[in-house]
Design a protein around this motif. Structure first.
Motif, PDB file in Angstrom:
ATOM      1  N   THR A 421       0.739  -1.034   0.140  1.00 40.20           N
ATOM      2  CA  THR A 421      -0.128   0.006  -0.105  1.00 40.20           C
ATOM      3  C   THR A 421       0.799   1.232   0.087  1.00 40.20           C
ATOM      4  OG1 THR A 421      -0.379   0.226   2.333  1.00 40.20           O
ATOM      5  CG2 THR A 421      -1.675  -1.221   0.965  1.00 40.20           C
ATOM      6  N   TYR A 422       1.980   1.110   0.559  1.00 39.79           N
ATOM      7  CA  TYR A 422       2.861   2.493   0.423  1.00 39.79           C
ATOM      8  C   TYR A 422       3.175   2.848  -0.913  1.00 39.79           C
ATOM      9  CZ  TYR A 422       4.121   1.441   5.310  1.00 39.79           C
ATOM     10  OH  TYR A 422       4.165   1.328   6.836  1.00 39.79           O
ATOM     11  N   THR A 423       3.419   1.826  -1.761  1.00 35.13           N
ATOM     12  CA  THR A 423       4.268   2.223  -3.151  1.00 35.13           C
ATOM     13  C   THR A 423       2.908   2.436  -3.989  1.00 35.13           C
ATOM     14  OG1 THR A 423       6.236   1.420  -3.013  1.00 35.13           O
ATOM     15  CG2 THR A 423       4.916   1.269  -5.262  1.00 35.13           C
ATOM     16  N   LEU A 424       1.720   1.720  -3.656  1.00 33.84           N
ATOM     17  CA  LEU A 424       0.575   2.124  -4.530  1.00 33.84           C
ATOM     18  C   LEU A 424      -0.060   3.370  -4.117  1.00 33.84           C
ATOM     19  CD1 LEU A 424      -1.216  -1.519  -3.925  1.00 33.84           C
ATOM     20  CD2 LEU A 424      -0.312  -0.655  -6.255  1.00 33.84           C
ATOM     21  N   GLY A 425       0.031   3.756  -2.884  1.00 35.67           N
ATOM     22  CA  GLY A 425      -0.109   5.213  -2.538  1.00 35.67           C
ATOM     23  C   GLY A 425       0.622   6.282  -3.173  1.00 35.67           C
ATOM     24  N   ALA A 426       1.786   6.003  -3.237  1.00 36.02           N
ATOM     25  CA  ALA A 426       2.628   6.798  -3.931  1.00 36.02           C
ATOM     26  C   ALA A 426       2.491   7.120  -5.384  1.00 36.02           C
ATOM     27  CB  ALA A 426       3.870   6.544  -4.061  1.00 36.02           C
ATOM     28  N   MET A 427       1.844   6.125  -5.940  1.00 33.60           N
ATOM     29  CA  MET A 427       1.332   5.984  -7.412  1.00 33.60           C
ATOM     30  C   MET A 427       0.025   6.623  -7.660  1.00 33.60           C
ATOM     31  SD  MET A 427       2.536   2.119  -8.783  1.00 33.60           S
ATOM     32  CE  MET A 427       1.333   2.214  -9.789  1.00 33.60           C
ATOM     33  N   MET A 428      -0.930   6.428  -6.669  1.00 31.45           N
ATOM     34  CA  MET A 428      -2.085   7.072  -6.582  1.00 31.45           C
ATOM     35  C   MET A 428      -1.823   8.532  -6.473  1.00 31.45           C
ATOM     36  SD  MET A 428      -5.440   5.885  -4.524  1.00 31.45           S
ATOM     37  CE  MET A 428      -6.966   6.440  -4.820  1.00 31.45           C
ATOM     38  N   ALA A 429      -0.777   9.023  -5.604  1.00 28.48           N
ATOM     39  CA  ALA A 429      -0.770  10.431  -5.469  1.00 28.48           C
ATOM     40  C   ALA A 429      -0.300  11.152  -6.548  1.00 28.48           C
ATOM     41  CB  ALA A 429       0.180  10.672  -4.190  1.00 28.48           C
ATOM     42  N   ALA A 430       0.658  10.607  -7.188  1.00 29.26           N
ATOM     43  CA  ALA A 430       1.141  11.256  -8.670  1.00 29.26           C
ATOM     44  C   ALA A 430      -0.010  11.231  -9.385  1.00 29.26           C
ATOM     45  CB  ALA A 430       2.342  10.327  -9.108  1.00 29.26           C
ATOM     46  N   GLN A 431      -0.752  10.119  -9.620  1.00 26.93           N
ATOM     47  CA  GLN A 431      -1.859  10.349 -10.601  1.00 26.93           C
ATOM     48  C   GLN A 431      -3.015  11.378 -10.134  1.00 26.93           C
ATOM     49  OE1 GLN A 431      -2.884   6.665 -11.825  1.00 26.93           O
ATOM     50  NE2 GLN A 431      -5.151   6.992 -12.791  1.00 26.93           N
TER      51      GLN A 431
END
Lengths: 500, 500
Positions: A421-431
Motif C-alpha cells: 500500500t505504500y507504493t500503490l499510495g505513492a502512485m495514486m498520489a502522483a496520478q
C-alpha cells in the motif's frame, strides 16, 4: 432511502456504535503513544483488548447474518446499498476466523513483537525465528480460512484487510514495471546529483519549540484545522484519533529540523483526508470511513511528496524557515532545501528512503511476503532472500540483519499484506496530483503562496467526500479518468529528478 | 473463596469489564479537559454517552438479578461476600430508575449546566430558574423512586450515590455542632490575625514552567509515583484516570504560585488514595474501588490541610520555593508562608474559602438542598434563603447572586447530595491524621524533611488498601478507634488558629 427502514436501520445503529467505539480506541492509542506514563501500559492493554472484544461481540452477534440478509431485501438506494455491502464485508472478515485462532494469533504477534525489539537491537535473527515462524504459521492458517470464506487467494485475503478489493494480480504487473523502470532511473539520478555542487546542510541546534511552531505554521497553510486536531510528540510519528478530532505526532531532532518538518506535512495529508470524510448521516457508518491504506497513503504522499517537496512550496517555506530559527545563508535558500529534500541514495533502511528508491524497498518486501504466504519461502531463509533481493533491486547488501530483514516491525507484529500500500499510495498520489493540477489551474499558484485551499477543495470533492463509496480504482477512475497506472508516477520522477 | 464459583465468578467477570470501561471513560474525560480541541466536543460527548449506555446495559442485563441471587447462595468468604453486596448496591441504583427518567434528567442537567454558565456570568438567577426547576423536579422524582426501591429517605437516596451508606440523620448533629462552634472561633481567629503584623505577599511573575517543576518536586516528596501518573493543566483542577494511571491537573497564575501549589498537593492526596487501592484480584472489582467522596476528600484534605499547610512542611518547602523562582525575602520565609496559608476571612466564595469558614459554606448548601429535596424550599426562593444563610453562618451578605447561589456548578448539573462530603472529608482527615501521628511517631518528622513515606505507609495500610471493604464509618473506627466525630477537627482548628 425511503425503503431503508427495519433491518437496515438496525444495522446502521449497530455500526454507528462500532464506529464510536473505534474512535474511543483511537484516542486511547494516541494517549498511549503521547501521554501515558509507562506504568499504565498493562491497564491500557486491557482497556484496548476489552474494546476489541466488545466490538467483536457486536459485529458477530448471532442475529447479524439475518439482519444483513433482511436488509439486502429492502431495496436500498445507492449509498445505503453500498454501506450495506461494506457492513457485509466487515462481518465476513470478523466471522470467517474462529475466535480461538484470532486470540492465538494476537498473542503470538504480541510476543513476537516484544522479542523483535531485542532481536533487532542485537541483529539476532536466530532469536526471533521461532516467534516469527509461529506468527507466519497462524497468519497462513488465518489467510487460508479467510480465503475459503471470501472466495479469494490466501495472500489476497490478507491484502484485502488493508486495501479493500485489491488483488495481487493487479499489483504484480505494476510492481514488475517499476522494478524494471527504477534501477536505471536511480543510476541516472545518482550520476546527475554527483555532478552537482556539494550540498550545504543546515546546522543546528534548532530548538524544539521553534520547530513545533514552524510545523504548526505550515500545517495551517496546508489546511489543517486546529479546532479539530492537534500536533504532539511521539517516538513513532502517526496520525490517530478520528475525523472530528484528528491527532498527528512527530519526533524532533534538535540537530536537524528537515525530517520532522516533512514528516509533519506527511501526517497532515493523512489528517486532511480524515477531516474531509463525509458528515452525518454517513459519519460513523462504514461508508463514511477512509477507503483503506492505499488511499490513505496517497493523501499523505500527495501533500508531502507532490506538494511540499516541490520547488514552488519550498520557495514559500524557505523564508518562514529562516524566520523560525533566526538563521540565514545558503543552506536555507529554497533551491538548496529543494536539493536536500530530493536527495537520492542507495540506502538500507526503508523509512529513511527517498522517493526514487522507496518503491524498491517495498517491492522487495511484497515479493518476499507473497512467497512466505504461498509457502514458497521458508522463514529461516528470509535473511538470505532479503539480501539477494536488495542486491538485485538496489545494488547494495545490508551489513547485518538489523539493517536488513529485521528493520521493520510489520511482519513481526503480524501485518503481512500491508507493504504494497505504500507504493500503490505513492502512485495514486502522483496520478491524482497530475489530474488535479490539470483540472484546477489555481492549485499550483496556491501552493506557491502557501494557500492549499484550491488543492484541498479538489481533494475534498474528488477523494475525501466519497468516503468508502468506491473502491480505490473506481475512485481514481472518477477523479482522473483512468484506473491506477505507473504512468503519472514515472513521469513525476523523471520530471523532478532528471528534469525530463 | 473455595465456593466462589459459578454465579459469583460470572459476576466478577462482568464487573471487571464494567470497571475497565469506567477507566476508559476516565481517560476520555481527562483528555476532554486537558487535550481535546474544542471541535471534538460533540464527538467526545457521543463517545462518553456510548460508554455509559454500554455500561448501563451490562449492569442491568436481564439475567443480572438471578446471578446476584444465585451468588448469594454460594456461601462466599468475607471479601467476595462484601464484593457481592457492593455489586447488589450498584445494580439496585442502576435498575431503580426507569431509563426514560434517567435520560430526561441527564438532558435537563446538560441544558441547565450550559445555561448556568451564562447566568452566572450575568448574575441572572431568573434566567436559570426554569432550568433549575426542571432539574430539581426530575431529581426529586428520581430520589423518590430510589428511596422507595432502596428503603431510604429521598435525600439519603441521593447522598448514598456519593457517600455510600451515609444518612442525613448522621450528618445533622455533626453539622449543627460545627454551626455552633465555628462562628465564635472565626471571630476569635479574625481578631487574632488582625493584631498580627501585615502579611508580606510574594510578588510575581512566577513562570509557569518553574511552578510546574516545583509542583512535581513536592508531589514526588509527598509520594506521587510519576511512573503511574501525570500532572497537567486544565481550567478546573481535578484528579482523574485510575489506580494504574492517575492524572491530576492544576491551573497556573503567573502572579501567584501559592494557590496552584496547594491545589496540586490537594489533588496529590486524591491520587495517592487511588494508587494505594487493592491490587489483583480486587482491582477492577467494586470492592477494589475508592469508598465514596467523603473518604476521597479526606485523603486530599489530609495531605493538603493536615500535612502540607503545617509549619513543619512549610519549613521544608520554603527553601525549595525560593530556589524554584530564584527569589528571597520575608515573603518566602516559612513563617510568612504559614501565615499566608492559614489566613482566614469572611468570604463569599466556597472554593476560595479557608479551612475555618469552608464548613460554613458547606452547611449552608447542605441545609438548602435538604429543604429543596423535601419540598420545603421553592427553587424561586433560593437567592433569598442563600443570603439569609450567609448572614447567619458567616456574617456577610453576597452583593449579587453571582457571588451567591449561582457560584457553584453542582446543583445546576444535578449534583444534589454531594456538598456534605467536603466537610465530612475535612473532619475525617483531621481524625485520621491525629490517630496516624499518634500511632506512628515517624510521620511528623518525615513531613518536616519532605519524606511522606511513613504517612503514606500508614494510609495505605489503614485506608487505601481496604478499598470499599468497609463503610466510611467502619473504616474510621478500625483506623482511629471511633466513628466520625467533630472532636479531632475542632481540636485541630483550635490548635492551628488559636494556638490552643
Amino acid at each position: 432511502m425511503s425503503n431503508a427502514a427495519g433491518a437496515y436501520k438496525a444495522l446502521e445503529r449497530r455500526f454507528h456504535r462500532l464506529s464510536v467505539l473505534g474512535g474511543v480506541g483511537g484516542i486511547l492509542h494516541w494517549d498511549q503513544s503521547v501521554m501515558m506514563p509507562d506504568g499504565g501500559a498493562e491497564a491500557r492493554g486491557e482497556q484496548l483488548a476489552t474494546l476489541s472484544v466488545l466490538s467483536h461481540e457486536l459485529l458477530t452477534a448471532p442475529d447479524m447474518a439475518d439482519l444483513l440478509d433482511a436488509a439486502g431485501a429492502e431495496g436500498l438506494a445507492d449509498w445505503p446499498a453500498a454501506n450495506l455491502a461494506l457492513m457485509r464485508r466487515q462481518h465476513a472478515h470478523a466471522t470467517a476466523v474462529p475466535a480461538d485462532l484470532v486470540e492465538a494469533r494476537s498473542k503470538a504477534c504480541s510476543k513476537c513483537e516484544m522479542a523483535w525489539r531485542t532481536a533487532r537491537k542485537n541483529s539476532d535473527f536466530a532469536a526471533i525465528l521461532p516467534h516469527l515462524r509461529e506468527v507466519v504459521r497462524l497468519t497462513r492458517e488465518m489467510a487460508e480460512i479467510k480465503a475459503a470464506a471470501l472466495g479469494l487467494d490466501p495472500y489476497d485475503a490478507l491484502l484485502d484487510q488493508y486495501d479493500p478489493g485489491n488483488r495481487a494480480e493487479r499489483i504484480d504487473p505494476v510492481f514488475d514495471d517499476l522494478a524494471t523502470f527504477l534501477p536505471p532511473l536511480l543510476e541516472a539520478v545518482l550520476e546527475r546529483q554527483a555532478a552537482e555542487a556539494p550540498l550545504v546542510l543546515p546546522q543546528g541546534p534548532f530548538p524544539v519549540d521553534s520547530q513545533a511552531a514552524l510545523g504548526r505554521r505550515l500545517m495551517a497553510a496546508a489546511g489543517f484545522d486546529f479546532n479539530r486536531g492537534r500536533l504532539d510528540v511521539s517516538l513513532h510519528p502517526f496520525c490517530g484519533g478520528g475525523p472530528d478530532d484528528i491527532r498527528i505526532t512527530t519526533r524532533y531532532d534538535e540537530g536537524d529540523f528537515t525530517q520532522s518538518l516533512m514528516g509533519v506535512l506527511h501526517e497532515t495529508g493523512h489528517a486532511l483526508y480524515e477531516l474531509g470524510l463525509p458528515e452525518a448521516p454517513w459519519r460513523h457508518q462504514p461508508i463514511g470511513e477512509a477507503r483503506g491504506m492505499t488511499v490513505h497513503e496517497s493523501q499523505s504522499l500527495l501533500v508531502e511528496m507532490q506538494a511540499c517537496r516541490s520547488p514552488a512550496f519550498l520557495e514559500f517555506a524557505a523564508p518562514l524557515i529562516r524566520e523560525a530559527f533566526g538563521v540565514s545563508g545558503p543552506a536555507y535558500e529554497a533551491d538548496m532545501l529543494r536539493r536536500l529534500y530530493t536527495r537520492v541514495e542507495r540506502g538500507f533502511i526503508r523509512v529513511d528512503a527517498d522517493e526514487v528508491t522507496y518503491p524498491l524497498h517495498v517491492i522487495l518486501r511484497y515479493r518476499l511476503e507473497r512467497a512466505i504466504v504461498a509457502g514458497d519461502l521458508d522463514v529461516a531463509d528470509l535473511p538470505g532472500a532479503w539480501n539477494d533481493g536488495m542486491r538485485d533491486l538496489l545494488g547494495v547488501t545490508p551489513p547485518d540483519d538489523r539493517m536488513g530483514c529485521l528493520q521493520d516491525i510489520h511482519w513481526y507484529d503480524g501485518a503481512i499484506g500491508y507493504f504494497p500500500t505504500y507504493t500503490l499510495g505513492a502512485m495514486m498520489a502522483a496520478q491524482l496530483f497530475a489530474s488535479a493540477t490539470e483540472q484546477q489551474p489555481d492549485i499550483l499558484p496556491g501552493i506557491a503562496r502557501g494557500d492549499f485551499t484550491p488543492l484541498v477543495g479538489w481533494l475534498r470533492t474528488n477523494v475525501h467526500a466519497h468516503g468508502s463509496r468506491y473502491s480505490a480504482d473506481e475512485l481514481l477512475d472518477r477523479a482522473t479518468g483512468a484506473p491506477l497506472s505507473t504512468a503519472a508516477f514515472k513521469a513525476h520522477l523523471q520530471r523532478r529528478y532528471l528534469g525530463a
